[in-house]
Design a protein around this motif. Structure first.
Motif, PDB file in Angstrom:
ATOM      1  N   ALA A  35      26.152  28.118  -5.959  1.00  0.00           N
ATOM      2  CA  ALA A  35      27.766  28.339  -5.153  1.00  0.00           C
ATOM      3  C   ALA A  35      27.367  28.085  -3.153  1.00  0.00           C
ATOM      4  O   ALA A  35      28.451  28.415  -2.610  1.00  0.00           O
ATOM      5  N   ASP A  36      25.515  28.131  -3.181  1.00  0.00           N
ATOM      6  CA  ASP A  36      25.609  28.502  -2.004  1.00  0.00           C
ATOM      7  C   ASP A  36      24.773  26.853  -1.059  1.00  0.00           C
ATOM      8  O   ASP A  36      24.372  27.195   0.172  1.00  0.00           O
ATOM      9  N   ARG A  37      25.719  26.028  -1.752  1.00  0.00           N
ATOM     10  CA  ARG A  37      25.528  24.830  -1.134  1.00  0.00           C
ATOM     11  C   ARG A  37      26.764  24.078  -0.379  1.00  0.00           C
ATOM     12  O   ARG A  37      26.737  23.024   0.061  1.00  0.00           O
ATOM     13  N   ASP A  83      27.505  25.202   3.229  1.00  0.00           N
ATOM     14  CA  ASP A  83      27.114  24.079   4.548  1.00  0.00           C
ATOM     15  C   ASP A  83      26.540  23.140   4.421  1.00  0.00           C
ATOM     16  O   ASP A  83      27.282  22.096   5.072  1.00  0.00           O
ATOM     17  N   GLN A 108      33.108  26.850  -1.152  1.00  0.00           N
ATOM     18  CA  GLN A 108      33.455  28.042  -0.112  1.00  0.00           C
ATOM     19  C   GLN A 108      34.340  29.557  -1.344  1.00  0.00           C
ATOM     20  O   GLN A 108      33.490  30.552  -1.515  1.00  0.00           O
ATOM     21  N   HIS A 139      31.366  30.800  -3.327  1.00  0.00           N
ATOM     22  CA  HIS A 139      30.831  31.834  -2.960  1.00  0.00           C
ATOM     23  C   HIS A 139      31.646  33.352  -2.691  1.00  0.00           C
ATOM     24  O   HIS A 139      30.393  33.864  -2.541  1.00  0.00           O
ATOM     25  N   THR A 140      32.548  32.903  -2.323  1.00  0.00           N
ATOM     26  CA  THR A 140      33.239  34.190  -1.940  1.00  0.00           C
ATOM     27  C   THR A 140      33.326  35.137  -3.199  1.00  0.00           C
ATOM     28  O   THR A 140      33.496  35.892  -2.817  1.00  0.00           O
ATOM     29  N   THR A 194      30.526  36.608  -3.834  1.00  0.00           N
ATOM     30  CA  THR A 194      29.763  37.784  -2.866  1.00  0.00           C
ATOM     31  C   THR A 194      30.414  38.652  -2.791  1.00  0.00           C
ATOM     32  O   THR A 194      30.957  40.166  -3.171  1.00  0.00           O
TER      33      THR A 194
END
Length: 514
Positions: free
Chosen positions: A464-466, A468, A495, A498-499, A502
């Motif tokens: 998920a952190d890809r 950007d 995104q 990722h949210t 988090t």
């Protein structure tokens, strides 16, 4: 007192013929009698009718319940999703996102979280429509979800799952899935007790139940299971016989494994020729009841256009443990006489899938014979495809293989294998997929349905952190193509994930702040 019927009667014959006491209204309407006009009888009647109608619609006192009502939902002992995470999940449930939704549910379960009450109905509805979601949904529905499922027949798939599979009462009163869960839990802790429990009521079980239950013996399989499984080879249900044969084939030293190995060596001879090893198949001349008892079917699938002896050859090789051919799968590279390489390799592929033998699977994937002269039925019902065979490999090995294929053969997107690969993808596979997407976008390749599917799979499989990194690709894509929008869509999905991830690290909102 003026009732509704009296007002209707007065309106029918006219207020000049029949007077109505509009200030003497029943129930709570009387409390608002001052609002009724007294200057004009017709207007007064209409005002009184409006009050009575409002009372009828909004002022009805419900009858007391006939019984005591349901017991309240049990208290939860797991933390709930945060409001933001719950909102993300709700939106995906509403959109019926068949790819990202399972990822969110899996991540919720791994974090030990449960779905908050307002989201439970949508979760149960989605899992009712999509059976593949049920395991993940059951893991995050919590005690309240199980309680709620008891009020709707279509949600019985969750209500029937035991809260505690280890509870002995589950075996006595539960449905098939619940009893299977109990047997699996017992097998994991006491294999002998699980087998004995199954044997005790074996004759009373249905064929479908017996087939489901006997498969649980794969965990903890050992020599003590052999008598039970040998007897199951004579079961009335074909599925039971097939499962028992598969388990006996992977049980080292079993009588079945010895019989199968002897038969296999009799139909496939290994010769050393001038140019190396040569395999000389000798298909069985006839079918016997003994072959049938050990899982060799007499007739091939309809439409396979394969002779019975060739069909028996496939099955005899498939039934034998791979140790029959030694520890080194070098035979997979040997030449096969009489144009029987597809049949020989088909048998080995079935055995390798059953055993999950990494070296054999790797060798068979690298040396597949040509199948042009075999029918579509042979290729679909007898032959184990590469992707299906690779599923038996350990997840990390599968991912590395797909990454390598994407780099060496970019035209083949391996969509089926990517979809079956456990998520999130490891770094090597993620890098290979990103490189393939970036290359296609920078060169402005057509966004075909296959490419769209690759991007869709990437939304669920990439870490998920890809987000950007993916967003940067859109700036390098030709503006006159569909690529900028396609990549921005992928970045948006990442995104969201990722949210959500988090939010899973934040404290439980239902817990009081110290």
């Amino acid at each position: 007192m003026s009732t509704w019927d009296e007002l209707v009667a007065a309106a029918t014959v006219g207020t000049g013929t029949r007077a109505v006491a509009v200030t003497d209204l029943p129930g709570v309407a009387a409390e608002h009698g001052g609002a009724v006009s007294t200057d004009e009888p017709a207007a007064a009647l209409l005002d009184a009718a409006a009050l009575l109608l409002t009372r009828q619609r909004a002022g009805l006192v419900p009858a007391p319940p006939a019984g005591d009502g349901p017991s309240p939902a049990p208290a939860e002992n797991s933390p709930e999703l945060t409001p933001l995470a719950a909102d993300v999940l709700s939106r995906r449930l509403t959109a019926a996102d068949a790819l990202v939704l399972p990822v969110l549910l899996e991540e919720t379960a791994r974090a030990g979280r449960i779905v908050p009450p307002p989201v439970l109905p949508a979760l149960l509805e989605a899992a009712t429509r999509q059976r593949e979601l049920r395991t993940a949904a059951a893991a995050v529905a919590g005690r309240r979800g199980r309680w709620l499922a008891g009020f709707r027949p279509e949600w019985s798939w969750l209500a029937a799952r035991p809260a505690d599979p280890a509870d002995p009462q589950v075996w006595e009163t539960g449905g098939r899935l619940a009893r299977q869960a109990h047997l699996a839990a017992l097998r994991a802790t006491d294999p002998d007790a699980a087998r004995d429990l199954l044997a005790t009521g074996w004759a009373r079980e249905t064929g479908e139940d017996r087939a489901a239950f006997v498969a649980e013996l794969r965990v903890g399989l050992d020599a003590a299971d052999e008598p039970f499984l040998e007897a199951a080879l004579d079961d009335r249900a074909a599925a039971v016989r097939a499962t028992a044969a598969d388990l006996l084939a992977v049980l080292p030293g079993s009588g079945y494994a010895r019989r199968a190995a002897e038969r296999a060596r009799a139909v496939l001879h290994v010769r050393q020729g001038v140019r190396g090893t040569v395999l000389e198949p000798e298909p069985p001349a006839q079918w016997t009841p003994a072959l049938g008892r050990d899982g060799v079917a007499q007739d091939p699938p309809q439409g396979a256009r394969i002779s019975q002896p060739r069909w028996w050859l496939v099955q005899v090789i498939a039934r034998a443990p791979l140790t029959t051919w030694g520890d080194d799968p070098a035979l997979a590279r040997a030449a096969v006489a009489d144009d029987l390489a597809p049949e020989v390799h088909a048998g080995w592929r079935i055995a390798a899938r059953r055993e999950g033998h990494q070296q054999w699977i790797t060798a068979l994937l690298a040396t597949a014979p040509r199948l042009e002269e075999r029918t579509a039925v042979f290729r679909s019902q007898i032959w184990v495809p590469d992707g299906e065979l690779a599923e038996a490999l350990p997840p990390a090995v599968r991912a590395a293989r797909i990454a390598r294929l994407l780099r060496t053969d970019p035209a083949a997107l391996r969509l089926a294998e990517l979809q079956a690969c456990p998520r999130p993808w490891p770094d090597a596979l993620a890098a290979a997929v990103l490189a393939r997407i970036a290359d296609a976008a920078s060169r402005g390749e057509p966004v075909t349905p296959a490419v769209r599917e690759l991007v869709r799979l990437a939304g669920a499989g990439l870490p998920a952190d890809r987000a950007d990194t993916v967003t940067a690709f859109s700036r390098r894509a030709p503006e006159h193509t569909l690529w900028p929008a396609t990549i921005r869509g992928l970045a948006a999905v990442l995104q969201v994930r990722h949210t959500f991830a988090t939010e899973l690290t934040r404290p439980d909102p239902s817990e009081p702040t110290p």
